[in-house]
Design a protein around this motif. Structure first.
Motif, PDB file in Angstrom:
ATOM      1  N   LEU A 131       0.869  -1.245   0.064  1.00  0.00           N
ATOM      2  CA  LEU A 131      -0.037  -0.104  -0.013  1.00  0.00           C
ATOM      3  C   LEU A 131       0.938   1.067   0.011  1.00  0.00           C
ATOM      4  CD1 LEU A 131      -2.564   1.417   0.392  1.00  0.00           C
ATOM      5  CD2 LEU A 131      -2.453   1.302   2.854  1.00  0.00           C
ATOM      6  N   ALA A 132       0.719   1.997  -0.875  1.00  0.00           N
ATOM      7  CA  ALA A 132       1.478   3.387  -1.065  1.00  0.00           C
ATOM      8  C   ALA A 132       0.292   4.473  -0.941  1.00  0.00           C
ATOM      9  CB  ALA A 132       1.942   3.608  -2.409  1.00  0.00           C
ATOM     10  N   ARG A 133       0.462   5.069   0.477  1.00  0.00           N
ATOM     11  CA  ARG A 133      -0.813   5.723   1.026  1.00  0.00           C
ATOM     12  C   ARG A 133      -0.906   7.186   0.341  1.00  0.00           C
ATOM     13  NH1 ARG A 133      -0.502   8.019   7.105  1.00  0.00           N
ATOM     14  NH2 ARG A 133       1.183   9.425   6.149  1.00  0.00           N
ATOM     15  N   ALA A 134       0.190   7.918  -0.112  1.00  0.00           N
ATOM     16  CA  ALA A 134       0.184   8.973  -0.764  1.00  0.00           C
ATOM     17  C   ALA A 134      -0.453   8.973  -2.147  1.00  0.00           C
ATOM     18  CB  ALA A 134       1.398   9.860  -0.882  1.00  0.00           C
ATOM     19  N   GLU A 135      -0.143   7.936  -2.667  1.00  0.00           N
ATOM     20  CA  GLU A 135      -0.755   7.636  -4.278  1.00  0.00           C
ATOM     21  C   GLU A 135      -1.925   7.163  -4.139  1.00  0.00           C
ATOM     22  OE1 GLU A 135       3.889   7.875  -4.570  1.00  0.00           O
ATOM     23  OE2 GLU A 135       2.416   6.876  -3.329  1.00  0.00           O
ATOM     24  N   GLY A 136      -2.208   6.452  -2.852  1.00  0.00           N
ATOM     25  CA  GLY A 136      -3.705   5.975  -2.778  1.00  0.00           C
ATOM     26  C   GLY A 136      -3.626   4.624  -3.917  1.00  0.00           C
ATOM     27  N   HIS A 137      -2.558   3.770  -3.703  1.00  0.00           N
ATOM     28  CA  HIS A 137      -2.305   2.381  -4.538  1.00  0.00           C
ATOM     29  C   HIS A 137      -2.089   1.494  -3.651  1.00  0.00           C
ATOM     30  CE1 HIS A 137      -1.085   0.359  -8.477  1.00  0.00           C
ATOM     31  NE2 HIS A 137      -0.308  -0.053  -7.448  1.00  0.00           N
ATOM     32  N   ALA A 138      -2.867   0.418  -4.263  1.00  0.00           N
ATOM     33  CA  ALA A 138      -2.613  -0.973  -3.271  1.00  0.00           C
ATOM     34  C   ALA A 138      -2.536  -1.890  -4.495  1.00  0.00           C
ATOM     35  CB  ALA A 138      -3.889  -1.210  -2.745  1.00  0.00           C
ATOM     36  N   GLU A 139      -1.600  -3.048  -4.205  1.00  0.00           N
ATOM     37  CA  GLU A 139      -1.271  -3.891  -5.056  1.00  0.00           C
ATOM     38  C   GLU A 139      -0.938  -5.077  -4.368  1.00  0.00           C
ATOM     39  OE1 GLU A 139       1.860  -4.456  -8.909  1.00  0.00           O
ATOM     40  OE2 GLU A 139       1.189  -2.465  -8.156  1.00  0.00           O
ATOM     41  N   ILE A 140      -1.282  -6.488  -4.885  1.00  0.00           N
ATOM     42  CA  ILE A 140      -0.792  -7.791  -4.297  1.00  0.00           C
ATOM     43  C   ILE A 140       0.083  -8.122  -5.383  1.00  0.00           C
ATOM     44  CG2 ILE A 140      -1.757  -9.783  -3.583  1.00  0.00           C
ATOM     45  CD1 ILE A 140      -4.230  -8.451  -2.692  1.00  0.00           C
ATOM     46  N   VAL A 141       1.391  -8.568  -4.776  1.00  0.00           N
ATOM     47  CA  VAL A 141       2.211  -9.133  -5.662  1.00  0.00           C
ATOM     48  C   VAL A 141       2.513 -10.724  -5.267  1.00  0.00           C
ATOM     49  CG1 VAL A 141       4.621  -9.042  -6.606  1.00  0.00           C
ATOM     50  CG2 VAL A 141       3.510  -6.806  -6.038  1.00  0.00           C
ATOM     51  N   ALA A 142       2.208 -11.665  -6.095  1.00  0.00           N
ATOM     52  CA  ALA A 142       2.352 -12.932  -5.779  1.00  0.00           C
ATOM     53  C   ALA A 142       3.575 -13.749  -6.648  1.00  0.00           C
ATOM     54  CB  ALA A 142       1.145 -13.848  -6.180  1.00  0.00           C
ATOM     55  N   ASP A 143       4.079 -14.492  -5.807  1.00  0.00           N
ATOM     56  CA  ASP A 143       5.412 -15.357  -6.303  1.00  0.00           C
ATOM     57  C   ASP A 143       4.763 -16.482  -7.452  1.00  0.00           C
ATOM     58  OD1 ASP A 143       8.093 -15.990  -7.108  1.00  0.00           O
ATOM     59  OD2 ASP A 143       8.497 -16.496  -5.037  1.00  0.00           O
ATOM     60  N   ALA A 144       5.574 -16.888  -8.101  1.00  0.00           N
ATOM     61  CA  ALA A 144       5.152 -17.874  -9.072  1.00  0.00           C
ATOM     62  C   ALA A 144       4.411 -18.979  -8.689  1.00  0.00           C
ATOM     63  CB  ALA A 144       6.627 -18.553  -9.658  1.00  0.00           C
ATOM     64  N   GLY A 145       4.742 -19.571  -7.564  1.00  0.00           N
ATOM     65  CA  GLY A 145       3.888 -20.689  -6.796  1.00  0.00           C
ATOM     66  C   GLY A 145       2.543 -20.348  -6.548  1.00  0.00           C
ATOM     67  N   VAL A 146       2.414 -19.224  -6.311  1.00  0.00           N
ATOM     68  CA  VAL A 146       0.753 -18.659  -5.832  1.00  0.00           C
ATOM     69  C   VAL A 146       0.196 -18.251  -7.474  1.00  0.00           C
ATOM     70  CG1 VAL A 146      -0.448 -16.923  -4.904  1.00  0.00           C
ATOM     71  CG2 VAL A 146       1.290 -17.980  -3.594  1.00  0.00           C
ATOM     72  N   ALA A 147       1.121 -17.475  -8.162  1.00  0.00           N
ATOM     73  CA  ALA A 147       0.467 -17.202  -9.331  1.00  0.00           C
ATOM     74  C   ALA A 147       0.112 -18.302 -10.367  1.00  0.00           C
ATOM     75  CB  ALA A 147       1.538 -16.144 -10.281  1.00  0.00           C
ATOM     76  N   ALA A 148       0.612 -19.426 -10.414  1.00  0.00           N
ATOM     77  CA  ALA A 148       0.422 -20.829 -10.956  1.00  0.00           C
ATOM     78  C   ALA A 148      -1.028 -20.969 -10.517  1.00  0.00           C
ATOM     79  CB  ALA A 148       1.368 -21.764 -10.832  1.00  0.00           C
ATOM     80  N   ARG A 149      -1.488 -20.708  -9.443  1.00  0.00           N
ATOM     81  CA  ARG A 149      -2.738 -21.319  -8.960  1.00  0.00           C
ATOM     82  C   ARG A 149      -3.920 -20.222  -8.587  1.00  0.00           C
ATOM     83  NH1 ARG A 149      -2.029 -25.960  -5.892  1.00  0.00           N
ATOM     84  NH2 ARG A 149      -4.071 -26.071  -5.873  1.00  0.00           N
ATOM     85  N   VAL A 150      -3.491 -19.014  -8.779  1.00  0.00           N
ATOM     86  CA  VAL A 150      -4.255 -18.109  -8.518  1.00  0.00           C
ATOM     87  C   VAL A 150      -4.137 -16.765  -9.323  1.00  0.00           C
ATOM     88  CG1 VAL A 150      -5.262 -16.316  -6.728  1.00  0.00           C
ATOM     89  CG2 VAL A 150      -4.232 -18.629  -5.766  1.00  0.00           C
ATOM     90  N   PRO A 151      -5.352 -16.615 -10.277  1.00  0.00           N
ATOM     91  CA  PRO A 151      -5.144 -15.622 -11.362  1.00  0.00           C
ATOM     92  C   PRO A 151      -5.192 -14.249 -10.617  1.00  0.00           C
ATOM     93  CG  PRO A 151      -7.329 -16.333 -11.200  1.00  0.00           C
ATOM     94  CD  PRO A 151      -6.534 -17.289 -10.204  1.00  0.00           C
ATOM     95  N   ALA A 152      -4.431 -13.170 -11.337  1.00  0.00           N
ATOM     96  CA  ALA A 152      -4.385 -12.003 -10.657  1.00  0.00           C
ATOM     97  C   ALA A 152      -5.672 -11.464 -10.386  1.00  0.00           C
ATOM     98  CB  ALA A 152      -3.343 -11.002 -11.730  1.00  0.00           C
TER      99      ALA A 152
END
Length: 208
Positions: A131-152
């Motif tokens: 979470l970047a507070r000033a920009e009002g931006h949130a993001e979830i970054v997942a590694d390869a083992g998670v990304a292979a099972r869970v779509p963005a």
């Protein structure tokens, strides 16, 4: 950054407890990072002042009987005022186009994911809630083992709820809810098989 901390000790402890509960049901590893801002945007006030300096003389030339010296002095004052206004963090952020703020925050999230060791788990199951507070931006970054099972797209509801909470001034509650949502998704796709082995520290990282 001065003033009140982004998250006080008790708030961090409650988020850490939410991470602990979430990880109890999954082999995934959740890390929460909150940044005051993703970038400093030092060039924004300079560009704004330059634009003001270039535009300011024309209405004075067309609409006033001022001499060239008076117009030059007025131009200098306008430039200095623009620079001074750009020193305030909120005003500076307002000078930066939203697309640039989002791109900077996205880059920061990826950089933090790598630098904080989330890509070093044996099964590549690290997940960063950024979470970047000033920009009002949130993001979830997942590694390869998670990304292979869970779509963005699966993270979109958690991100939207976190940003809505941030706009309401309820950052702690939003982060706890995001951890719970991410934990539920991970538990469904990557249930715990190693007896609760914790590979990454359960702490909230705050970047001022």
């Amino acid at each position: 950054m001065t003033g009140e901390p982004i998250l006080d000790r008790d708030a961090r402890a409650r988020i850490v407890e939410a991470v602990r509960r979430a990880e109890a049901a999954t082999s995934g590893e959740i890390v929460v990072l909150v940044a005051a801002r993703a970038g400093t945007y030092r060039s924004a006030p300079l560009l704004f002042a330059l634009a003001c300096g270039l535009l300011a003389p024309w209405p004075l030339i067309l609409l006033t009987p001022w001499s060239a010296v008076s117009i030059a002095l007025a131009q200098a004052c306008i430039v200095l005022a623009a620079l001074a206004a750009g020193l305030h963090p909120r005003a500076r952020m307002g000078l930066v186009p939203r697309a640039i703020r989002r791109a900077r925050a996205h880059e920061a999230a990826r950089r933090e994911f790598c630098s904080r060791g989330l890509s070093r788990t044996p099964d590549r199951t690290g997940v960063l809630i950024y979470l970047a507070r000033a920009e009002g931006h949130a993001e979830i970054v997942a590694d390869a083992g998670v990304a292979a099972r869970v779509p963005a797209a699966a993270w979109e509801a958690a991100i939207a709820a976190l940003l809505a909470a941030l706009r309401r001034g309820e950052m702690e509650a939003g982060l706890v809810a995001a951890v719970e949502r991410v934990g539920a998704i991970l538990a469904a796709e990557l249930p715990d098989r190693d007896g609760g082995l914790d590979l990454l520290p359960n702490r909230v990282i705050v970047v001022d």
